[in-house]
Design an enzyme around this catalytic site. Structure first.
Site, PDB file in Angstrom:
ATOM      1  N   LYS A   1      77.079  31.263  76.990  1.00 63.48           N
ATOM      2  CA  LYS A   1      77.439  32.545  77.076  1.00 63.48           C
ATOM      3  C   LYS A   1      78.972  32.821  77.236  1.00 63.48           C
ATOM      4  CE  LYS A   1      74.287  33.382  80.584  1.00 63.48           C
ATOM      5  NZ  LYS A   1      73.682  32.222  80.638  1.00 63.48           N
ATOM      6  N   THR A   2      79.367  32.083  78.131  1.00 56.77           N
ATOM      7  CA  THR A   2      81.154  32.196  78.218  1.00 56.77           C
ATOM      8  C   THR A   2      81.705  31.816  77.000  1.00 56.77           C
ATOM      9  OG1 THR A   2      80.567  31.711  80.661  1.00 56.77           O
ATOM     10  CG2 THR A   2      83.050  31.530  79.697  1.00 56.77           C
TER      11      THR A   2
ATOM     12  N   ASP B   1      80.333  37.795  83.857  1.00 59.11           N
ATOM     13  CA  ASP B   1      79.090  37.175  84.194  1.00 59.11           C
ATOM     14  C   ASP B   1      78.501  37.571  85.127  1.00 59.11           C
ATOM     15  OD1 ASP B   1      77.720  34.862  83.545  1.00 59.11           O
ATOM     16  OD2 ASP B   1      79.211  33.202  84.558  1.00 59.11           O
TER      17      ASP B   1
ATOM     18  N   THR C   1      71.026  36.124  83.430  1.00 62.32           N
ATOM     19  CA  THR C   1      70.140  34.998  83.317  1.00 62.32           C
ATOM     20  C   THR C   1      68.842  35.839  82.636  1.00 62.32           C
ATOM     21  OG1 THR C   1      69.614  35.308  85.724  1.00 62.32           O
ATOM     22  CG2 THR C   1      70.794  33.239  84.789  1.00 62.32           C
TER      23      THR C   1
ATOM     24  N   ARG D   1      75.632  22.306  77.994  1.00 65.00           N
ATOM     25  CA  ARG D   1      76.568  21.720  79.010  1.00 65.00           C
ATOM     26  C   ARG D   1      75.963  20.566  79.493  1.00 65.00           C
ATOM     27  NH1 ARG D   1      76.679  25.929  83.498  1.00 65.00           N
ATOM     28  NH2 ARG D   1      78.378  27.032  82.371  1.00 65.00           N
TER      29      ARG D   1
END
Ligand code: ATP
Length: 334
Positions: free
Chosen positions: A64-65, A109, A158, A217
């Site tokens: 997302k980032t 976020d 989320t 990640r």
């Protein structure tokens, strides 16, 4: 490059940043979101206006980032990053919003964790590019409207369902990020290995991807641990056996389950004979918030066929008992 003397945490952060794709075309997977987002961005470029507000939902670590950074880069705009928990007072938000320049991208976020007053200020800002500053108290309080430069809000959460309806409705585009397939993770790993100048065979990539919990990640983190192992063991080319030995050393679960995933399954099996058990009871047992268990651990466990949601509660499947190396009690209440 001489990295001697660099604090390890700093190096890890720098590496993570370096591995982030910079353009939409380099972003692996998430084909639907990528196609739709690309249309939104292209259209706003043609119209020469700030892009519509974008909401990105999905479990942590799926990009997302990274997507927010790509949106800013593709729009050739500056990016401001903040998070819901950091914005507790409406005043905090007013300060950020009023300092944005024309076309800037604001990334929030965990947007579902913002305070109520801040959230209400955001509704108006998103729609009318205005904030109302309240001056004074009680009967004498007045509200002074402040014009804002047009900006693009990128919100991350989320789960989109955690946002109140009025906030959700003000996003022009909502993209839901899914867990990555092993093939997509292998693509991410291939690109990262190239940047880290590591030699890894196809089998090596398969092994790392299968333990990465569908999450880029985690894939990148495991790759760095495999690199450490290979360096110390003087292995020039990482094949499947080497990757497997390395990841076993770090006690990485063969299905990629993390501490919370395992705690949930263990609580279900050992304390409740496999369930059914209510979500909130389960959350208390593993010492986490209900929301975290529901939006972070559960989606992956369900996807892997280890946990099932039933109207009476959560149950562990046969695969869960097997994965934990436990024997299911003979008469289970399913
Ligand atoms: P969080 O919500 O916890 O901040 P996130 O969903 O924003 O997580 P990112 O920080 O964007 O996740 O991504 C984590 C890492 O995974 C980044 O360093 C990036 O290199 C890598 N990554 C994520 N998505 C992709 C992708 N599609 N292709 C290649 N690498 C990716």
């Amino acid at each position: 490059r001489d990295l001697v003397g660099t604090a390890p945490a700093v190096e890890e952060k720098a590496l993570e940043a370096a591995l982030r794709p910079k353009a939409l075309d380099d972003f692996v997977g998430q084909a639907t979101v990528r196609t739709q987002l690309s249309l939104v961005l292209q259209s706003s470029r043609i119209r020469q206006t700030a892009a519509d507000h974008v909401l990105l939902s999905g479990p942590p670590g799926l990009g997302k980032t990274t997507l927010a950074m790509i949106i800013a880069a593709e729009m050739q705009a500056a990016l401001r990053i903040t998070s819901g928990p950091a914005i507790q007072h409406a005043g905090d938000l007013a300060a950020i919003l009023s300092s944005l320049t024309d076309g800037e991208v604001l990334f929030i976020d965990e947007i579902h964790r913002m305070s109520r007053p801040a959230e209400e200020m955001l509704y108006i800002a998103m729609e009318d590019f205005r904030v109302d500053i309240i001056v004074g108290k009680g009967a004498g309080a007045t509200s002074i409207p402040l014009e804002l430069a047009p900006f693009t809000l990128v919100g991350a959460t989320t789960r989109a369902g955690l946002l109140p309806g009025p906030l959700r409705d003000r996003f022009g585009f909502t993209g839901h990020l899914e867990y990555y397939s092993p093939e997509e993770l292998q693509k991410v790993l291939r690109r990262s290995a190239g940047m880290l100048e590591m030699q890894v065979t196809a089998g090596g990539f398969v092994e790392i991807s299968s333990r990465s919990r569908g999450t880029p990640r985690i894939a990148n983190r495991l790759l760095r641990r495999v690199r450490d192992w290979a360096l110390v063991h003087e292995v020039n080319e990482v094949d499947r056996a080497a990757a497997s030995a390395a990841l076993d050393t770090y006690e990485v679960d063969s299905l990629g389950l993390d501490r919370l995933d395992r705690a949930v399954l263990e609580a279900l099996c050992t304390k409740f004979r496999g369930g059914p058990v209510g979500l909130s009871t389960l959350a208390i047992l593993v010492g986490e918030e209900t929301e975290t268990v529901e939006t972070v651990a559960e989606p992956y466990l369900v996807r892997e066929g280890l946990l099932a949601r039933t109207p009476r509660g959560r149950i562990a499947t046969d695969a869960a008992w097997e994965h934990l190396g436990l024997t299911a009690p003979p008469q289970r209440d399913e």
